[in-house]
Design a protein around this motif. Structure first.
Motif, mmCIF file in Angstrom:
data_model
loop_
_atom_site.group_PDB
_atom_site.id
_atom_site.type_symbol
_atom_site.label_atom_id
_atom_site.label_comp_id
_atom_site.label_asym_id
_atom_site.label_seq_id
_atom_site.Cartn_x
_atom_site.Cartn_y
_atom_site.Cartn_z
ATOM 1 N N ALA A 56 0.855 -1.182 0.000
ATOM 2 C CA ALA A 56 0.000 0.000 0.000
ATOM 3 C C ALA A 56 0.895 1.237 0.000
ATOM 4 N N GLU A 57 0.424 2.312 -0.602
ATOM 5 C CA GLU A 57 1.248 3.512 -0.763
ATOM 6 C C GLU A 57 1.706 4.083 0.583
ATOM 7 N N TRP A 58 0.836 4.018 1.599
ATOM 8 C CA TRP A 58 1.193 4.576 2.895
ATOM 9 C C TRP A 58 2.232 3.734 3.632
ATOM 10 N N SER A 59 2.345 2.458 3.299
ATOM 11 C CA SER A 59 3.171 1.537 4.082
ATOM 12 C C SER A 59 4.588 2.041 4.299
ATOM 13 N N LYS A 60 5.173 2.662 3.295
ATOM 14 C CA LYS A 60 6.574 3.092 3.442
ATOM 15 C C LYS A 60 6.749 4.168 4.498
ATOM 16 N N TYR A 61 5.678 4.902 4.819
ATOM 17 C CA TYR A 61 5.776 5.950 5.825
ATOM 18 C C TYR A 61 5.688 5.408 7.254
ATOM 19 N N ILE A 62 5.387 4.122 7.394
ATOM 20 C CA ILE A 62 5.267 3.528 8.718
ATOM 21 C C ILE A 62 6.644 3.335 9.352
ATOM 22 N N VAL A 63 7.627 2.949 8.539
ATOM 23 C CA VAL A 63 8.990 2.734 9.041
ATOM 24 C C VAL A 63 9.863 3.902 8.594
ATOM 25 N N THR A 64 10.208 4.773 9.531
ATOM 26 C CA THR A 64 11.016 5.942 9.178
ATOM 27 C C THR A 64 12.399 5.892 9.819
ATOM 28 N N ALA A 65 12.766 4.740 10.365
ATOM 29 C CA ALA A 65 14.156 4.522 10.764
ATOM 30 C C ALA A 65 14.940 4.138 9.511
ATOM 31 N N PRO A 66 16.254 4.353 9.495
ATOM 32 C CA PRO A 66 17.029 3.996 8.294
ATOM 33 C C PRO A 66 17.173 2.498 8.114
ATOM 34 N N TRP A 67 17.138 1.740 9.218
ATOM 35 C CA TRP A 67 17.197 0.287 9.069
ATOM 36 C C TRP A 67 15.896 -0.219 8.438
ATOM 37 N N ALA A 68 15.941 -1.462 7.973
ATOM 38 C CA ALA A 68 14.819 -2.065 7.228
ATOM 39 C C ALA A 68 14.606 -1.369 5.881
ATOM 40 N N HIS A 69 15.630 -0.686 5.401
ATOM 41 C CA HIS A 69 15.628 -0.058 4.081
ATOM 42 C C HIS A 69 16.914 -0.434 3.340
ATOM 43 N N ILE A 70 16.830 -0.440 2.034
ATOM 44 C CA ILE A 70 18.015 -0.423 1.187
ATOM 45 C C ILE A 70 17.847 0.743 0.222
ATOM 46 N N TYR A 71 18.886 1.568 0.094
ATOM 47 C CA TYR A 71 18.842 2.772 -0.732
ATOM 48 C C TYR A 71 19.887 2.683 -1.844
ATOM 49 N N LYS A 72 19.522 3.153 -3.021
ATOM 50 C CA LYS A 72 20.532 3.291 -4.074
ATOM 51 C C LYS A 72 21.478 4.411 -3.661
ATOM 52 N N ARG A 73 22.757 4.131 -3.646
ATOM 53 C CA ARG A 73 23.718 5.124 -3.164
ATOM 54 C C ARG A 73 23.713 6.381 -4.030
ATOM 55 N N ASP A 74 23.699 6.233 -5.349
ATOM 56 C CA ASP A 74 23.709 7.403 -6.230
ATOM 57 C C ASP A 74 22.479 8.282 -5.996
ATOM 58 N N PHE A 75 21.370 7.657 -5.681
ATOM 59 C CA PHE A 75 20.138 8.413 -5.388
ATOM 60 C C PHE A 75 20.345 9.297 -4.159
#
Length: 326
Positions: free
Chosen positions: A137-156
């Protein structure tokens, strides 16, 4: 195979850091760069870190000791030296499932800026306390706002100058809300692969437990607002809703341990700020009983109730009664 840089900041983590590092070493994803930054620990964290690296004979670890400057500065430094295609984070009290990296990277394509997943909250004995599942769901990503439990593209991250805020609270909220605002492609991992250890002494449980004149949540919100790119449509509605939800959460979280006068003054200050920055916030389409999809019933009711009562000038009475009950 894309390289992942795993960032582990350490500060006086002697009690738990060995277990954390072992969970990193147990990953079934092999192309890793493990960046461990000791942020001026005064205990024997360094001895433990070096011994476990030596024990496993890992050659993919970068260990750095520096003077203490705080977790935001430590993470920003790690990002600046990382060479991975993607970056992920872990806190010293926590652990990964062995398939954390491989499962997240299995969702990545060339257009993916961020992958976010849920977590399992555990106590110090690793007993499960709570499981946060993120639905598609679109809102789901806003539930976890700690940096862990994420993977980010470094260049981004680098190209958009997304960094952690040097603040008494909310450096991770700042980082992630800006990341979501800039991101064009965020994917949801529907597995819970991160173990978040409950820590009663954490910042969220101590510094934000009551209203403190030296800790200003509006500094955090204003800092995010000042760096926000132009957004529109659903993204704009969700980010606006996040600001509303954060203010409601802060008031309710500090209510029990704060003087009533300070609660009332802080609530007015924060809602006045909201009115200035988002003058039509009361019309946000997510302030409804069943929305946003993916958020908990308690959070939806809290936002809906406080905003409606604030409109009717009845929220002070409600909060005062709630404070007595608590």
């Amino acid at each position: 195979m894309k390289k992942i840089s795993i960032v582990l900041p350490v500060y006086n983590g002697a009690k738990s850091v060995k277990k954390c590092i072992k969970s990193i070493f147990a990953q079934d994803y092999t192309n890793l760069e493990i960046i461990i930054v000791n942020d001026g620990s005064t205990d024997n964290s360094e001895e433990i870190i070096k011994s476990v690296i030596e024990e496993y004979g890992r050659k993919d670890v970068i260990y750095i000791y520096k003077e203490n400057t705080g977790v935001a500065d430590t993470r920003n430094y790690a990002i600046s030296i990382a060479s991975g295609d993607y970056i992920t984070f872990i806190d010293q009290d926590d652990m990964y499932s062995e398939n954390y990296c491989s499962s997240y990277m299995g969702l990545v394509d060339e257009n993916t800026d961020i992958v976010v997943g849920g977590y399992i909250r555990v106590d110090s004995e690793e007993k499960e306390l709570y499981r946060e599942h993120l639905a598609e769901a679109e809102w789901s990503k806003y539930i976890v706002t700690a940096p862990w439990a994420h993977i980010y593209k470094r260049d981004f991250l680098v190209n958009n100058k997304i960094e952690f805020l040097k603040s008494a609270i909310g450096e991770d909220v700042y980082f992630n809300i800006l990341a979501y605002a800039y991101a064009k492609n965020v994917k949801i991992c529907e597995e819970e692969l991160y173990y978040w250890t409950n820590n009663p002494e954490s910042v969220s449980n101590s510094k934000q437990a009551k209203i403190d004149e030296n800790i200003d949540p509006l500094f955090l919100l204003q800092s995010i607002y000042d760096r926000m790119p132009e957004v529109s449509g659903k993204k704009k509605e969700f980010i606006e809703y996040y600001f509303i939800r954060y203010i409601v959460w802060y008031i309710l979280f500090t209510l029990k341990n704060s003087e009533w006068k300070k609660v009332r003054e802080k609530k007015k200050e924060m809602f006045d700020w909201l009115e200035t920055k988002f003058p039509y916030y009361r019309k946000n389409p997510n302030i409804k009983m069943g929305l946003p999809k993916g958020d908990s019933l308690r959070n939806r009711l809290s936002v809906w109730g406080i905003v409606r009562l604030n409109t009717l000038r009845a929220d002070n009475l409600f909060l005062k009664i709630l404070k007595i009950v608590l």
